[in-house]
Design a protein around this motif. Structure first.
Motif, short mmCIF file in Angstrom:
data_model
loop_
_atom_site.label_atom_id
_atom_site.label_comp_id
_atom_site.label_asym_id
_atom_site.label_seq_id
_atom_site.Cartn_x
_atom_site.Cartn_y
_atom_site.Cartn_z
N LEU A 9 0.81 -1.21 -0.08
CA LEU A 9 -0.05 0.04 0.08
C LEU A 9 0.84 1.38 -0.04
N ASP A 10 0.80 2.10 -1.25
CA ASP A 10 1.30 3.38 -1.07
C ASP A 10 0.86 4.41 -0.14
N ILE A 11 1.49 4.71 0.70
CA ILE A 11 1.24 5.89 2.02
C ILE A 11 1.78 7.26 1.31
N LEU A 12 0.77 7.90 1.11
CA LEU A 12 1.57 9.42 0.30
C LEU A 12 1.42 10.37 1.38
N ILE A 13 2.50 10.97 1.94
CA ILE A 13 2.35 11.85 3.17
C ILE A 13 2.29 13.19 2.34
N THR A 14 1.09 14.08 2.90
CA THR A 14 0.61 15.08 2.19
C THR A 14 1.14 16.41 2.96
N ASN A 15 1.34 16.39 4.37
CA ASN A 15 1.70 17.51 4.95
C ASN A 15 2.50 16.91 6.31
N VAL A 16 3.36 17.70 6.94
CA VAL A 16 4.12 17.57 7.95
C VAL A 16 3.96 18.96 8.63
N VAL A 17 3.60 18.95 9.82
CA VAL A 17 3.62 20.00 10.77
C VAL A 17 4.55 20.05 12.12
N CYS A 18 5.27 21.01 12.13
CA CYS A 18 6.17 20.95 12.97
C CYS A 18 6.34 22.32 13.69
N VAL A 19 7.03 22.23 14.95
CA VAL A 19 6.98 23.46 15.72
C VAL A 19 8.31 23.59 16.34
N PHE A 20 9.09 24.81 16.32
CA PHE A 20 10.34 25.08 16.86
C PHE A 20 10.36 26.57 17.59
N ARG A 21 11.39 26.59 18.57
CA ARG A 21 11.57 27.99 18.97
C ARG A 21 12.61 28.56 18.94
N THR A 22 13.06 29.97 18.79
CA THR A 22 14.14 30.45 18.54
C THR A 22 14.91 31.35 19.63
N ARG A 23 14.19 30.93 20.88
CA ARG A 23 14.91 31.43 22.06
C ARG A 23 15.31 33.04 22.15
N CYS A 24 14.66 33.77 21.49
CA CYS A 24 14.68 35.16 21.24
C CYS A 24 13.41 35.71 20.89
N HIS A 25 13.20 37.15 21.38
CA HIS A 25 11.98 37.81 20.99
C HIS A 25 12.30 38.33 19.49
N LEU A 26 10.99 38.10 18.75
CA LEU A 26 11.05 38.39 17.23
C LEU A 26 10.16 39.81 16.88
N ASN A 27 10.84 40.82 16.36
CA ASN A 27 9.96 41.95 15.85
C ASN A 27 9.55 41.67 14.63
N THR A 57 5.28 26.79 4.67
CA THR A 57 4.69 28.12 5.04
C THR A 57 5.02 28.14 6.39
N ALA A 58 5.51 29.09 7.11
CA ALA A 58 5.74 29.33 8.58
C ALA A 58 5.02 30.34 9.08
N THR A 59 4.37 29.91 10.33
CA THR A 59 3.49 30.93 11.13
C THR A 59 4.60 31.49 12.21
N ILE A 60 5.12 32.63 12.26
CA ILE A 60 5.98 33.35 13.21
C ILE A 60 5.28 34.34 14.18
N TRP A 61 5.37 33.74 15.53
CA TRP A 61 5.03 34.86 16.62
C TRP A 61 6.24 35.48 17.40
N SER A 62 5.70 36.76 17.61
CA SER A 62 6.73 37.64 18.41
C SER A 62 7.70 36.73 19.62
N SER A 63 6.85 35.82 20.11
CA SER A 63 7.53 35.16 21.39
C SER A 63 8.45 34.17 20.94
N GLY A 64 8.69 34.15 19.52
CA GLY A 64 9.84 33.07 19.17
C GLY A 64 9.25 31.74 18.95
#
Length: 186
Positions: A9-27, A57-64
């Motif tokens: 069976l072919d399993i086709l991955i269509t989307n992977v969502v990941c999260v990370f932190r920058t450890r700094c405040h972002l303007n 596509t990345a969603t960036i918040w000011s918290s990092g």
């Protein structure tokens, strides 16, 4: 043809969502003015940044905190997240790439047969729910894997899980159950 025979069976991955932190405040205003391929959503307090390779596509918040969507593998998601962190460093932020985590994987798998959904739901009642007036698919939940499967009568299965391994295991576990409820070809 039986349920135990090896069927590829072919399993086709269509989307992977990941999260990370920058450890700094972002303007966010600075990112919006100086960054490339960005959309500033001031009313929500976030910036959307798109990368072309890998296409994420990345969603960036000011918290990092940054959430990346659109990758087609866990490796591609990590590569895209690191590229994003590097582009923020080039804008002058003291970014440290930390707390990377894949939080969601969406995949599609097609069975080589059609499925009788009412029969499938009746046989797998506690885990399966089917409301044909609301949605054309059976919702099947595997709590141990934290995976949810949307099973359509055409044999198409959409799997949502916490990682690629859980998605593959979910498809392996569901195959014997959907095989029992397959439509016979005349």
């Amino acid at each position: 043809m039986d349920a135990d025979s090896d069927v590829a069976l072919d399993i086709l991955i269509t989307n992977v969502v990941c999260v990370f932190r920058t450890r700094c405040h972002l303007n966010l205003r600075k990112i919006a003015l100086e960054g490339a391929n960005v959309i500033y959503k001031r009313d929500v307090g976030k910036v959307l940044m798109k990368l072309r390779k890998p296409r994420i596509t990345a969603t960036i918040w000011s918290s990092g905190k940054i959430i990346c969507t659109g990758a087609t593998s866990e490796e591609e998601a990590k590569f895209g997240a690191r590229r994003l962190a590097r582009s923020l460093q080039k804008l002058g932020f003291q970014v440290i790439f930390t707390d990377f985590k894949v939080v969601n994987v969406l995949a599609v798998c097609n069975m080589p047969f059609e499925i009788r959904l009412p029969e499938f739901t009746k046989n797998n009642r506690p885990h399966a729910s089917y409301e044909p007036e609301l949605h054309p698919a059976v919702c099947y939940r595997i709590k141990s894997l934290r995976a949810t499967l949307q099973i359509f009568s055409t044999g198409s299965i959409t799997v949502t899980g916490p990682n690629v391994k859980a998605v593959a295991t979910a498809v392996e576990q569901i195959y014997p159950f959907v095989f029992e409820s397959r439509k016979e070809i005349l």
